[in-house]
Design a protein around this motif. Structure first.
Motif, mmCIF file in Angstrom:
data_model
loop_
_atom_site.group_PDB
_atom_site.id
_atom_site.type_symbol
_atom_site.label_atom_id
_atom_site.label_comp_id
_atom_site.label_asym_id
_atom_site.label_seq_id
_atom_site.Cartn_x
_atom_site.Cartn_y
_atom_site.Cartn_z
ATOM 1 N N ASP A 80 -1.840 105.995 151.857
ATOM 2 C CA ASP A 80 -3.186 106.445 151.742
ATOM 3 C C ASP A 80 -3.499 107.671 152.302
ATOM 4 O OD1 ASP A 80 -4.027 103.956 150.606
ATOM 5 O OD2 ASP A 80 -4.002 102.875 152.457
ATOM 6 N N GLN A 81 -2.235 108.479 152.255
ATOM 7 C CA GLN A 81 -2.309 109.812 152.806
ATOM 8 C C GLN A 81 -1.945 110.806 151.819
ATOM 9 O OE1 GLN A 81 -1.124 110.735 156.915
ATOM 10 N NE2 GLN A 81 0.164 108.769 156.740
ATOM 11 N N PRO A 82 -2.757 111.986 151.528
ATOM 12 C CA PRO A 82 -2.503 112.730 150.494
ATOM 13 C C PRO A 82 -1.124 113.592 150.795
ATOM 14 C CG PRO A 82 -4.358 113.612 151.864
ATOM 15 C CD PRO A 82 -4.100 112.281 152.262
ATOM 16 N N CYS A 83 -0.204 113.535 150.001
ATOM 17 C CA CYS A 83 0.971 114.318 149.982
ATOM 18 C C CYS A 83 1.368 115.292 148.533
ATOM 19 C CB CYS A 83 2.036 113.287 150.282
ATOM 20 S SG CYS A 83 2.000 112.465 151.471
ATOM 21 N N MET A 84 2.356 116.043 148.922
ATOM 22 C CA MET A 84 2.801 117.013 147.690
ATOM 23 C C MET A 84 4.283 116.570 147.500
ATOM 24 S SD MET A 84 1.685 118.871 145.350
ATOM 25 C CE MET A 84 0.296 119.852 146.189
ATOM 26 N N LEU A 85 4.423 115.953 146.148
ATOM 27 C CA LEU A 85 6.048 115.902 145.823
ATOM 28 C C LEU A 85 6.480 117.200 145.191
ATOM 29 C CD1 LEU A 85 8.462 114.051 145.058
ATOM 30 C CD2 LEU A 85 7.155 113.623 142.836
ATOM 31 N N PHE A 86 7.363 117.866 145.672
ATOM 32 C CA PHE A 86 7.935 119.030 145.348
ATOM 33 C C PHE A 86 9.406 118.484 144.818
ATOM 34 C CE2 PHE A 86 5.661 120.849 148.920
ATOM 35 C CZ PHE A 86 4.989 121.901 148.189
ATOM 36 N N THR A 87 9.477 118.902 143.393
ATOM 37 C CA THR A 87 10.884 118.708 142.719
ATOM 38 C C THR A 87 11.599 120.219 142.349
ATOM 39 O OG1 THR A 87 9.513 118.720 140.575
ATOM 40 C CG2 THR A 87 10.085 116.497 141.546
ATOM 41 N N PHE A 88 12.954 120.146 142.308
ATOM 42 C CA PHE A 88 13.484 121.237 142.077
ATOM 43 C C PHE A 88 14.641 121.103 140.947
ATOM 44 C CE2 PHE A 88 12.227 120.704 146.541
ATOM 45 C CZ PHE A 88 11.781 121.976 146.951
ATOM 46 N N ALA A 89 14.885 122.277 140.317
ATOM 47 C CA ALA A 89 15.892 122.215 139.476
ATOM 48 C C ALA A 89 16.871 123.669 139.918
ATOM 49 C CB ALA A 89 15.425 122.701 137.852
ATOM 50 N N ASP A 90 18.309 123.154 140.063
ATOM 51 C CA ASP A 90 19.065 124.514 140.653
ATOM 52 C C ASP A 90 19.260 125.350 139.395
ATOM 53 O OD1 ASP A 90 21.165 125.467 141.990
ATOM 54 O OD2 ASP A 90 22.341 124.109 142.505
ATOM 55 N N LEU A 91 18.740 126.769 139.891
ATOM 56 C CA LEU A 91 19.396 127.704 138.887
ATOM 57 C C LEU A 91 20.643 128.482 139.275
ATOM 58 C CD1 LEU A 91 15.766 129.080 137.987
ATOM 59 C CD2 LEU A 91 17.240 127.327 136.774
ATOM 60 N N GLU A 92 21.156 128.028 140.218
ATOM 61 C CA GLU A 92 22.456 128.895 141.080
ATOM 62 C C GLU A 92 23.559 129.007 139.726
ATOM 63 O OE1 GLU A 92 23.511 131.610 143.576
ATOM 64 O OE2 GLU A 92 21.799 130.227 143.570
ATOM 65 N N PRO A 93 23.876 127.911 139.023
ATOM 66 C CA PRO A 93 24.903 127.956 138.057
ATOM 67 C C PRO A 93 24.412 128.897 137.000
ATOM 68 C CG PRO A 93 24.525 125.643 138.760
ATOM 69 C CD PRO A 93 23.426 126.582 139.338
ATOM 70 N N ARG A 94 23.103 128.917 136.761
ATOM 71 C CA ARG A 94 22.557 129.990 135.754
ATOM 72 C C ARG A 94 22.750 131.255 136.262
ATOM 73 N NH1 ARG A 94 16.294 130.612 134.033
ATOM 74 N NH2 ARG A 94 16.504 131.925 135.800
ATOM 75 N N ARG A 95 22.496 131.332 137.430
ATOM 76 C CA ARG A 95 22.226 132.980 138.141
ATOM 77 C C ARG A 95 23.841 133.356 138.257
ATOM 78 N NH1 ARG A 95 19.278 134.433 143.534
ATOM 79 N NH2 ARG A 95 20.515 133.035 144.514
ATOM 80 N N ALA B 218 26.324 132.409 135.906
ATOM 81 C CA ALA B 218 26.700 132.644 134.754
ATOM 82 C C ALA B 218 26.084 134.092 134.259
ATOM 83 C CB ALA B 218 26.254 131.634 133.838
ATOM 84 N N GLU B 219 24.751 134.132 134.678
ATOM 85 C CA GLU B 219 24.140 135.306 134.206
ATOM 86 C C GLU B 219 24.993 136.682 134.733
ATOM 87 O OE1 GLU B 219 20.128 135.191 134.937
ATOM 88 O OE2 GLU B 219 19.750 133.801 133.166
ATOM 89 N N SER B 220 25.521 136.588 136.222
ATOM 90 C CA SER B 220 25.888 137.560 136.956
ATOM 91 C C SER B 220 27.263 137.849 136.249
ATOM 92 C CB SER B 220 26.184 137.147 138.258
ATOM 93 O OG SER B 220 26.756 138.228 139.175
ATOM 94 N N ALA B 221 27.924 136.704 135.749
ATOM 95 C CA ALA B 221 29.260 137.086 135.378
ATOM 96 C C ALA B 221 29.367 137.454 134.063
ATOM 97 C CB ALA B 221 29.970 135.727 135.287
ATOM 98 N N LEU B 222 28.167 137.105 133.088
ATOM 99 C CA LEU B 222 28.066 137.468 132.041
ATOM 100 C C LEU B 222 27.743 139.258 132.060
ATOM 101 C CD1 LEU B 222 27.723 137.536 128.949
ATOM 102 C CD2 LEU B 222 25.461 136.722 129.272
ATOM 103 N N ARG B 223 26.927 139.584 132.935
ATOM 104 C CA ARG B 223 26.476 140.802 133.132
ATOM 105 C C ARG B 223 27.585 141.856 133.500
ATOM 106 N NH1 ARG B 223 22.793 139.856 136.181
ATOM 107 N NH2 ARG B 223 23.768 140.259 138.399
#
Length: 503
Positions: A244-259, A261-266
């Protein structure tokens, strides 16, 4: 003298009280101070899976024997901790949540939220009756259990923050594994300690939505890691209620592999670009579809005279790089059919109009999402000029030498002039007399010898030879012989008719 509620079982007041209580959704159990159960409404009976008061128990001890209670943390209640025992002892409590198990069973059937009420006579302090008010919250807690299991099992990293004080109240294993935070320590912290919106691209909007308890749209952010450094993530927030208490659910997607990969591609593209620009071989990169150029290197500019600004965005055909239209079509058809060229001989036209003989090679590559072609050009103009000069020198020395090896003469002829197009003139395009003259040329005879063999004048032979050259596209005897042998005609099997020269 006041009378107890038990002695008023059949009074009008008790009947009215029962009628009022019977219509409530909440369960109500009336207990006499002597620990006997006086009455229970239908809701209370249903919440215990019975139909009559006797099945619930006639006394507190009976009730405790029939129903086993434990807290939500699986800790079993001692006898004195039962809500019904506490209310008889005069304890007032506003909310106790317990799991109720029927005696003899292992799993609880219901989750009850219980509060107490003590009724006193007006003239006495001692309670005349005590009341248990029960709410069945089984569905709510089962839903919370399902949410808890789903939250913990979800591989997507997630945390739940209480809006009242921004304290983290839940964290799943996915978040722990992604960040390396200790779960126990994290639940003692707030968003002031661990800012899950750090570096968010729309941080002001996220903070505004958080303060209002509204949905936070997806956005990139950087989580600070306990060991130092950051991790690139996509974060989103969804308002929910817990206890009965208002809360906020934070969800995350890990972009580190993409970063990474983009760095290696760059870095790979940067290395490719440096290598491409510094290569001593003239090179260009163009789209596979349409052949529009998107990059040329310094060696290409030095070879052709075209700078990047002049040629990028245009096709090789548009700038008229190819000196011969049939050659251009052959090259483009090969690329469009998916074939790579290796050392394909072609002639190109420089910006100043000069002709350059090249060996052209191509390779299909991808730049980002685009299908491209890497062009490489090897300038062989000087080499071909040297070969022609060598052939001319040998021909000048060996001119009219009939004993010179025919095979060597053929090879010299091939060096001197490229093989004629198979689609050009053929033997059938020559007259019978022209084939006789060509046969004698293949045997190594000069014009005078051919004239004597055929019994014609030297001018007639020279006219025949000129017509042969024009038809087959050569300008030397050795080239004519090579042309004939390339078509399986060496003159040995050709009968030569003799005519006398007119007097």
């Amino acid at each position: 003298m006041a009378t107890t509620l038990k002695s008023l079982r059949e009074t009008v007041d008790l009947r009215h009280l029962r009628q009022i209580i019977a219509g409530l959704d909440e369960g109500v159990i009336l207990v006499d101070p002597d620990q006997s159960l006086l009455w229970a409404n239908e809701a209370a009976l249903t919440m215990h899976g019975v139909e009559r008061l006797e099945q619930l128990g006639t006394t507190v001890d009976d009730y405790r024997a029939r129903f086993q209670l434990r807290y939500r943390n699986n800790h079993r209640l001692e006898a004195d901790d039962y809500p019904i025992e506490r209310v008889v002892a005069g304890d007032r409590f506003s909310e106790v949540v317990v799991e109720v198990t029927v005696a003899g069973e292992d799993a609880p059937r219901w989750v009850h939220q219980v509060r107490s009420l003590v009724l006193n006579d007006r003239d006495e302090d001692a309670p005349s009756c005590v009341v248990l008010v029960i709410q069945d919250v089984t569905d709510r807690y089962q839903a919370e259990d399902r949410f808890e299991q789903s939250f913990n099992a979800n591989p997507a990293p997630a945390v739940i923050c209480r809006l009242a004080d921004l304290r983290f109240v839940k964290v799943n294993q996915g978040f722990v594994e992604m960040t390396g935070h200790d779960k126990g320590q994290l639940l003692c912290k707030t968003m002031y300690d661990i800012d899950v919106l750090r570096g968010a691209e729309r941080r002001d909007l996220a903070k505004e939505r958080l303060s209002e308890g509204r949905t936070i749209p997806q956005m990139e952010a950087e989580l600070e890691l306990p060991g130092g450094g950051t991790k690139l993530v996509i974060v989103a927030g969804q308002p929910i209620e817990m206890d009965d208490q208002p809360c906020m659910l934070f969800t995350f997607a890990d972009l580190e592999p993409r970063r990474k990969a983009e760095s290696a591609l760059r870095h790979s593209e940067e290395r490719f670009t440096r290598t491409f620009q510094m290569a001593p071989v003239p090179m260009a990169i163009g789209a596979r579809d349409g052949h529009l150029l998107c990059e040329v290197n310094a060696s290409f500019t030095a070879l052709t005279g075209y700078g990047s600004a002049e040629i990028i965005g245009r096709s090789l055909a548009e700038v008229e790089l190819w000196a011969h239209e049939p050659g251009r079509r052959d090259i483009e058809e090969a690329i469009e059919s998916g074939r790579d060229l290796r050392g394909h001989e072609a002639r190109i036209t420089a910006k100043d109009g000069g002709r350059i003989d090249c060996l052209v090679s191509t390779e299909a590559i991808r730049l980002g999402e685009d299908a491209c072609v890497l062009w490489a050009f090897q300038d062989i103009t000087q080499r071909k000029a040297t070969e022609l000069e060598l052939v001319e020198a040998i021909e000048a020395v060996m001119k009219d030498t009939s004993w010179f090896s025919r095979s060597i003469m053929d090879k010299l002829a091939r060096l001197r002039a490229p093989q004629p197009d198979a689609a050009g003139a053929g033997l059938d395009d020559l007259t019978a007399r022209e084939r006789e003259v060509l046969a004698l040329i293949c045997r190594g005879l000069d014009d005078k010898s051919i004239a004597r063999s055929l019994g014609v004048s030297g001018n007639t032979v020279r006219n025949h030879v000129a017509r042969i050259y024009a038809k087959i596209g050569v300008n030397r005897r050795t080239a004519a012989a090579a042309w004939a042998r390339a078509r399986g005609f060496d003159g040995e099997a050709t009968a030569v008719s003799h005519r006398e020269v007119p007097a």
